[in-house]
Write an enzyme that holds these catalytic residues in place. Structure first.
Site, mmCIF file in Angstrom:
data_model
loop_
_atom_site.group_PDB
_atom_site.id
_atom_site.type_symbol
_atom_site.label_atom_id
_atom_site.label_comp_id
_atom_site.label_asym_id
_atom_site.label_seq_id
_atom_site.Cartn_x
_atom_site.Cartn_y
_atom_site.Cartn_z
ATOM 1 N N GLU A 472 0.779 -1.160 0.037
ATOM 2 C CA GLU A 472 -0.220 0.039 0.078
ATOM 3 C C GLU A 472 0.814 1.283 0.012
ATOM 4 O OE1 GLU A 472 -4.106 1.345 2.238
ATOM 5 O OE2 GLU A 472 -3.148 -0.655 2.719
ATOM 6 N N GLU A 751 -2.173 -0.152 13.189
ATOM 7 C CA GLU A 751 -3.344 0.282 12.652
ATOM 8 C C GLU A 751 -4.468 0.195 13.356
ATOM 9 O OE1 GLU A 751 -4.993 -0.199 7.985
ATOM 10 O OE2 GLU A 751 -3.614 -1.825 8.893
#
Length: 927
Positions: A472, A751
């Site tokens: 990502e 996260e």
């Protein structure tokens, strides 16, 4: 004596070459001592000495020292100037002149690149689908013998990322240049001083390695490649000025040659493969064939100078221990999750032998945890040459990893033993200057704060990314928006994020006013990338305002103002209320801990309540911004009226007459309180009570907020006098909480609140990172509330110290390096002892207790350091009085009466007996 300690231009480092501004604004920071108490600047003097020898001296009666106008003629392209500053105080005291600071422009006009061509290999470098093999470009040139070199510059950029050498010596210390911008309109070039590398003779050579990087490499979870082009390319000019007046100019043209070198593969997500055998052959004359390049004209209007510091190596880390996995492979543990790569100090073995290094953030069942990396291979490979003359030290050039652990496969133990000293962790990130610090008496909070700093370092690599390890690594707008205030305190991000905001304008324009989810935008038609999203799109308004508060840079606000208005126009609205039009799913309170692992957007809080709360907020901000800027006073009134109408519509839609919100969640109440959405004092009182009840009873001090609510929960509670409730949340150790990861050994911010489960297994969700800064936005509360340190005027000309002690903390301190100088605050809770009051046995038991209480009375001690030419507004705990202090060190001490601590949960009827509840519930199990 006041000293001009530092002088710089725009948002650059001192002594910067290659800036893109012909009239750069000048700033300086001052230092002094307590003899300079309440010192204020009355006048400044600036001397500008231009490259041609001309000198301009300017004296201005002003207290300004931040971004003052350039006082001399505009700089020409590739011109340098030397700056010195001297200041005079209102007391008549005159400082000495500052140390000379050099500023130099780059190539400012397209015609400055005249004759330069884009050179590319004459054949495809795509060895496999989406994988380009790096190439080496070469050009030989002569510098006349016997003539001194007066100045030499290399102006260079690439389609890809490059590493340049002249005569075998590396040029500069920048990494992964030219970085990642919206290449379709903005390609950054770099300027280097190359005089030290040149030889005054007939034989000079420049070699430039170019890899795919972000230009044509495989990017994002969709693994799209060739997004900006399908060929590696190079643009460069060597400009040499000799003492006898000669000028040499060597630019990329058809006289350059190219070949493949020792780097077989180099992808940002998959890693680098290096063949030592090929590297040796390229160094041997005549051993390989240098091929002709193909050339083409280039649109030089795309080329721009950098706005901020480059990516550099910033730290080396040592291996903390060498582990052995259950599968028998050695694993290096660096003790810290970080971003960069590993340098191997010694390495040799049989020809053709391959050593593989696999990188991961965590271990699971004793093996490296690679599942969270998804499709990213994150592996470096070295192929040995079998000779003692081969390279004995190696590190990659064109990749980076997010990792703590490295698994090694194929190490030739027979030639060199595998020991910790053979390996070094190389930390890289944009070389932004550290500005903010925080420490307190609680080691867990200190570790949390340090984790936040490490996550920021690892995700500020050229652009602000969401994560640095998996497939990502994109510039997600929502992540940065919620973290912006924390980021601007911890580091000077003004230059780096100014550049990123320029790319936002590019991508927003291409999307018809909508701010895409990621900047630069590379998602194509995948997902809702160009659909309007609150919080994510609101970065167009909120981030420039945050940077303005930190820097006082009104020019940045002015530049971004049309983008702000375009975003407000692009939001789909209800024709009756002006609120968000209800149409489709929104990310809203993303990663609410109640959401299932496979559905992170499934939050408890109404997604449109979140959207509308932020719509009121950003419309209010645009009204304030228009009022700050010249020539927009009428628009300021219009946006203020819009904000008021939206506030009324929000209350009608979501707030009951008593103050209960339609969505009964921590996020809903936090936003309503923080954004002043509750129309009356009675409604606010009821909302505050309801929020406290939710925290104490429903969640028992655990976090119940995602992206939308987390940054504002602490601020909203403190705003209404309930900081002790938030202290209790902050210090909670069970999941979901900020300290749960810390107790699990985290060294960065996760996260998810539970990226790793208590049994040591990785969260089963497909989207699990162990280095994500978004929830680290709580550091803003630590700075602003625990230490009370925040700007009052944009740029910190006036700042506040209003500490809110609590949570059982005995002391806390923070420092901030503002543009004006060094701000510092420290407070301590001290016990006050009166002599002669020990163990008094009076006739009245109550009187004895009063004496004992007085004996243990707590005192609050505060020390504040204020830099010259600034003022500080101080408010002591429990006091309504606002104290104003000027520069120097000041101290206060008062009686201190803490809020209830620890705040207790509202217990169920069948709770354990009181004698079974731990004495310190915060540090135990969260009763």
């Amino acid at each position: 004596m006041v000293i001009v300690a530092k002088v710089w231009c725009e948002h650059h480092e001192t002594n910067t070459i290659g800036i893109g501004t012909i009239e750069p604004r000048i700033s300086w920071a001052l230092t002094g001592d307590n003899s300079d108490k309440d010192w204020e600047q009355k006048r400044y003097e600036i001397i500008i000495q231009h490259q041609d020898g001309s000198v301009k001296s300017t004296t201005v009666n002003s207290s300004d020292s931040r971004l003052v106008p350039w006082p001399s003629r505009p700089l020409a392209s590739s011109e340098s100037a030397t700056i010195q500053v001297r200041v005079t105080g209102t007391d008549g005291q005159v400082s000495s002149w500052s140390t000379p600071t050099v500023v130099e422009t780059g190539l400012l006009h397209p015609q400055s690149w005249q004759g330069c061509l884009l050179v590319e290999p004459d054949e495809s470098t795509e060895q496999a689908a989406g994988k380009h093999r790096p190439v080496t470009f070469r050009r030989q040139f002569a510098v006349p013998a016997g003539v001194q070199i007066a100045r030499a510059r290399l102006y260079i950029t690439a389609h890809g990322i490059y590493n340049a050498c002249i005569n075998g010596h590396r040029v500069g210390d920048q990494l992964l240049a030219p970085g990642w911008t919206s290449y379709q309109q903005r390609l950054v070039y770099q300027t280097y001083d190359i005089a030290p590398q040149l030889i005054a003779c007939q034989d000079n050579e420049i070699q430039v390695d170019v890899a795919e990087g972000w230009f044509c490499g495989s990017l994002g979870f969709a693994r799209r490649s060739n997004i900006y082009g399908n060929r590696l390319g190079l643009l460069a000019i060597i400009h040499v000025e000799l003492e006898d007046g000669q000028i040499l100019r060597i630019s990329t043209d058809d006289r350059w040659r190219w070949t493949f070198g020792g780097i077989v593969e180099a992808g940002l997500l998959d890693g680098e493969t290096y063949d030592m055998r090929a590297s040796l052959s390229i160094q041997q004359p005549g051993s390989i064939s240098w091929k002709r390049v193909q050339t083409s004209p280039y649109d030089f209007d795309r080329l721009v100078a950098p706005d901020g510091p480059p990516i550099r190596k910033t730290q080396d880390l040592q291996v903390q221990q060498v582990l052995r996995s259950p599968s028998g492979k050695p694993i290096l543990d660096f003790g810290q999750n970080f971003v960069g790569w590993m340098r191997v100090q010694q390495m040799k073995g049989p020809a053709g032998a391959q050593i593989r290094f696999r990188f991961a953030e965590v271990l699971e069942n004793g093996e490296i945890g690679t599942r969270p990396l998804r499709s990213a291979k994150c592996q470096d490979t070295v192929i040995l040459d079998g000779t003692d003359a081969g390279i004995r030290s190696w590190e990659p050039k064109f990749t980076f990893h997010g990792f703590r652990y490295v698994e090694i496969d194929g190490w030739p133990d027979a030639t060199i033993p595998l020991v910790a000293s053979n390996f070094v962790g190389v930390v890289i990130h944009s070389d932004i200057a550290r500005t903010g610090q925080f420490r307190c008496s609680n080691p867990l909070l200190n570790r949390l704060h340090e984790n936040i700093v490490w996550s920021m370092r690892g995700n500020f690599v050229g652009i602000p990314t969401d994560c640095p390890q998996r497939d990502e690594r994109l510039g997600w707008t929502g992540d940065l928006n919620v973290f912006g205030e924390t980021a601007s305190y911890l580091y000077d991000v003004s230059g780096m994020l100014s550049s990123w905001l320029k790319d936002l304008i590019v991508e927003q324009s291409a999307a018809g006013g909508v701010v895409p989810l990621v900047i630069p935008y590379i998602l194509g038609d995948i997902g809702p990338g160009k659909a309007a999203e609150a919080i994510w799109g609101d970065v167009a308004v909120m981030l420039p305002w945050t940077l303005y508060q930190a820097t006082g840079d009104k020019l940045l606000l002015s530049r971004q103002y049309p983008s702000m208005k375009a975003w407000l126009r692009a939001i789909p609205r209800s024709s009756t209320t002006g609120l968000w039009q209800v149409s489709g799913h929104k990310l809203a309170d993303w990663l609410d801990p109640s959401a299932p692992p496979d559905d992170p957007a499934n939050a408890m809080t109404d997604m449109y309540l979140v959207c509308d709360a932020f719509l009121v907020h950003v419309t209010t901000l645009v009204a304030q911004i228009a009022a700050v800027l010249d020539n927009y006073k009428e628009e300021a009134s219009e946006y203020a009226a819009q904000a008021q109408a939206l506030r009324h519509a929000f209350a009608t839609e979501y707030i009951t007459p008593s103050g209960r919100l339609a969505c009964d969640t921590q996020t809903a109440y936090a936003l309503a309180i923080h954004f002043d959405l509750l129309p009356t004092a009675e409604q606010q009182r009821h909302a505050v009570e309801r929020l406290a009840l939710l925290i104490r009873q429903r969640s028992r001090f655990k976090i119940s907020t995602g992206f939308a609510g987390t940054p504002y929960l602490g601020h909203s509670l403190t705003k209404v006098g309930m900081a002790n409730v938030f202290y209790r949340m902050l210090l909670h150790r069970e999941r979901p909480s900020w300290l749960y990861p810390v107790t699990m050994g985290a060294t960065t911010v996760w996260e998810r609140w539970d990226s790793m489960l208590p049994d040591g297994s990785i969260n089963p969700g497909d989207m699990t990172s162990f280095n994500h800064y978004a929830f680290g936005s709580v550091a803003s509360w630590m700075h602003r509330s625990i230490c009370g340190l925040r700007p009052v005027e944009p740029g910190w000309k006036v700042f506040a110290v209003e500490p809110v002690p609590g949570g059982g903390l005995r002391w806390a301190e923070a420092e901030y390096q503002s543009a004006f100088g060094f701000c510092r605050v420290r407070w301590e809770i001290r016990n006050g002892y009166s002599s002669g009051c020990g163990n008094t046995q009076g006739e009245e038991e109550e009187e004895a207790q009063d004496i004992a209480d007085a004996q243990q009375q707590q005192r609050f001690w505060l020390q504040v350091l204020v830099p010259p030419n600034t003022k500080c507004q101080v408010r002591l705990p429990g006091s309504s009085e606002l104290l104003i202090t000027g520069s120097g060190c000041s101290e206060w001490e008062i009686g201190y009466f803490p809020q209830e601590w620890p705040v207790r949960a509202l217990q169920p009827p069948f709770r354990p007996p009181d004698d079974q509840i731990p004495d310190d519930p915060v540090l135990e199990h969260g009763w």
